[in-house]
Design a protein around this motif. Sequence first.
Motif, PDB file in Angstrom:
ATOM      1  N   ALA A   1     -21.452  -8.720 -17.187  1.00  9.14           N
ATOM      2  CA  ALA A   1     -20.829  -9.292 -15.601  1.00  9.14           C
ATOM      3  C   ALA A   1     -20.691 -10.462 -15.301  1.00  9.14           C
ATOM      4  O   ALA A   1     -20.102 -10.654 -14.587  1.00  9.14           O
ATOM      5  CB  ALA A   1     -21.960  -8.832 -15.106  1.00  9.14           C
ATOM      6  N   HIS A   2     -20.584 -11.286 -16.381  1.00  7.76           N
ATOM      7  CA  HIS A   2     -20.590 -12.976 -16.244  1.00  7.76           C
ATOM      8  C   HIS A   2     -19.649 -13.815 -17.509  1.00  7.76           C
ATOM      9  O   HIS A   2     -19.267 -14.553 -17.059  1.00  7.76           O
ATOM     10  CB  HIS A   2     -21.983 -13.769 -16.316  1.00  7.76           C
ATOM     11  N   TYR A   3     -19.333 -12.990 -18.104  1.00 14.50           N
ATOM     12  CA  TYR A   3     -18.528 -13.491 -19.207  1.00 14.50           C
ATOM     13  C   TYR A   3     -16.904 -12.297 -19.906  1.00 14.50           C
ATOM     14  O   TYR A   3     -17.526 -11.224 -19.866  1.00 14.50           O
ATOM     15  CB  TYR A   3     -19.711 -13.824 -20.844  1.00 14.50           C
ATOM     16  N   THR A   4     -16.347 -12.713 -20.151  1.00 11.33           N
ATOM     17  CA  THR A   4     -14.912 -12.327 -20.680  1.00 11.33           C
ATOM     18  C   THR A   4     -15.460 -11.894 -21.889  1.00 11.33           C
ATOM     19  O   THR A   4     -16.103 -12.891 -23.006  1.00 11.33           O
ATOM     20  CB  THR A   4     -14.308 -13.152 -20.478  1.00 11.33           C
ATOM     21  N   GLU A   5     -14.810 -11.162 -22.858  1.00 15.80           N
ATOM     22  CA  GLU A   5     -14.941 -10.465 -24.562  1.00 15.80           C
ATOM     23  C   GLU A   5     -14.435 -11.794 -25.505  1.00 15.80           C
ATOM     24  O   GLU A   5     -15.104 -12.005 -25.915  1.00 15.80           O
ATOM     25  CB  GLU A   5     -13.704  -9.769 -24.386  1.00 15.80           C
ATOM     26  N   ASN A   6     -13.761 -13.231 -24.586  1.00 13.67           N
ATOM     27  CA  ASN A   6     -13.237 -14.263 -25.462  1.00 13.67           C
ATOM     28  C   ASN A   6     -14.645 -15.165 -25.615  1.00 13.67           C
ATOM     29  O   ASN A   6     -15.294 -15.753 -26.427  1.00 13.67           O
ATOM     30  CB  ASN A   6     -12.282 -14.946 -24.848  1.00 13.67           C
ATOM     31  N   GLU A   7     -15.336 -15.335 -24.290  1.00 12.82           N
ATOM     32  CA  GLU A   7     -15.679 -16.377 -24.118  1.00 12.82           C
ATOM     33  C   GLU A   7     -17.308 -15.487 -24.533  1.00 12.82           C
ATOM     34  O   GLU A   7     -17.742 -16.247 -25.582  1.00 12.82           O
ATOM     35  CB  GLU A   7     -16.687 -15.583 -22.997  1.00 12.82           C
ATOM     36  N   LEU A   8     -17.168 -14.311 -25.003  1.00 11.78           N
ATOM     37  CA  LEU A   8     -18.631 -13.528 -25.797  1.00 11.78           C
ATOM     38  C   LEU A   8     -18.839 -14.104 -27.066  1.00 11.78           C
ATOM     39  O   LEU A   8     -18.681 -14.326 -27.759  1.00 11.78           O
ATOM     40  CB  LEU A   8     -18.631 -12.211 -24.905  1.00 11.78           C
ATOM     41  N   GLN A   9     -16.911 -14.041 -27.532  1.00 11.45           N
ATOM     42  CA  GLN A   9     -16.870 -13.807 -29.003  1.00 11.45           C
ATOM     43  C   GLN A   9     -17.107 -15.551 -29.107  1.00 11.45           C
ATOM     44  O   GLN A   9     -17.489 -16.153 -30.664  1.00 11.45           O
ATOM     45  CB  GLN A   9     -15.390 -13.362 -29.377  1.00 11.45           C
ATOM     46  N   ASP A  10     -17.267 -16.229 -28.977  1.00 11.44           N
ATOM     47  CA  ASP A  10     -17.003 -17.815 -29.255  1.00 11.44           C
ATOM     48  C   ASP A  10     -18.149 -17.824 -28.778  1.00 11.44           C
ATOM     49  O   ASP A  10     -18.613 -19.131 -30.247  1.00 11.44           O
ATOM     50  CB  ASP A  10     -15.899 -18.521 -27.839  1.00 11.44           C
ATOM     51  N   MET A  11     -19.164 -17.718 -28.173  1.00 15.96           N
ATOM     52  CA  MET A  11     -20.142 -17.549 -27.664  1.00 15.96           C
ATOM     53  C   MET A  11     -21.008 -17.642 -29.144  1.00 15.96           C
ATOM     54  O   MET A  11     -22.112 -18.010 -30.008  1.00 15.96           O
ATOM     55  CB  MET A  11     -21.593 -17.783 -26.897  1.00 15.96           C
ATOM     56  N   LEU A  12     -20.477 -16.255 -29.621  1.00 12.95           N
ATOM     57  CA  LEU A  12     -21.292 -15.244 -31.128  1.00 12.95           C
ATOM     58  C   LEU A  12     -21.175 -16.747 -31.863  1.00 12.95           C
ATOM     59  O   LEU A  12     -21.763 -16.589 -33.140  1.00 12.95           O
ATOM     60  CB  LEU A  12     -20.820 -14.399 -31.510  1.00 12.95           C
TER      61      LEU A  12
END
Length: 165
Positions: free
Chosen positions: A99-110
């Motif tokens: 709900a709070h992060y985009t796919e791109n943000e999630l990939q960067d954090m991962l």
Amino acid sequence: MRKALMIIIATLGLSGPVVADSGQRETVEALLIASGADSTLDAVYAQFDGMFANMAEQLKIEESERASFKKHMQEVNLMLRKEMNWDTLKAPMIDLYMAHYTENELQDMLAFYQSETGQSVVKKMPEVMAASMQITQQLMKDVYPKIMQMSKAYAEDLKKQRVAD
């Protein structure tokens, strides 16, 4: 034939987001595991143990009461571990991240948490969090009496104001 084609198009239109959603859920789950969210609960349980020790002091548990207090706290601890475990928290946590992060943000954090630096952060974070909790608790010991004094003064002022009205 035209009706069948419309159903297929509608089905494909619906399945796209579901597949994307499924992929994003997998990304979030991988992120949570890489960031140690699943093992963070151990630190939470340790914090509860510290709270229980403080509770014993606040309740002024006597030596004769220690065994029953310890048994009670063990029962509370078991209940917490049963009710607040990774299996219970995983799905809501995934939903929260989605709900709070985009796919791109999630990939960067991962990518970060899978890196050497990210894993260093994961390993050190429980100690950092525990120390920060101690700092906060110490500060609150100093601040709490001031809050109580301010609240008492406000309550007196409010009482006077109500009498005047």
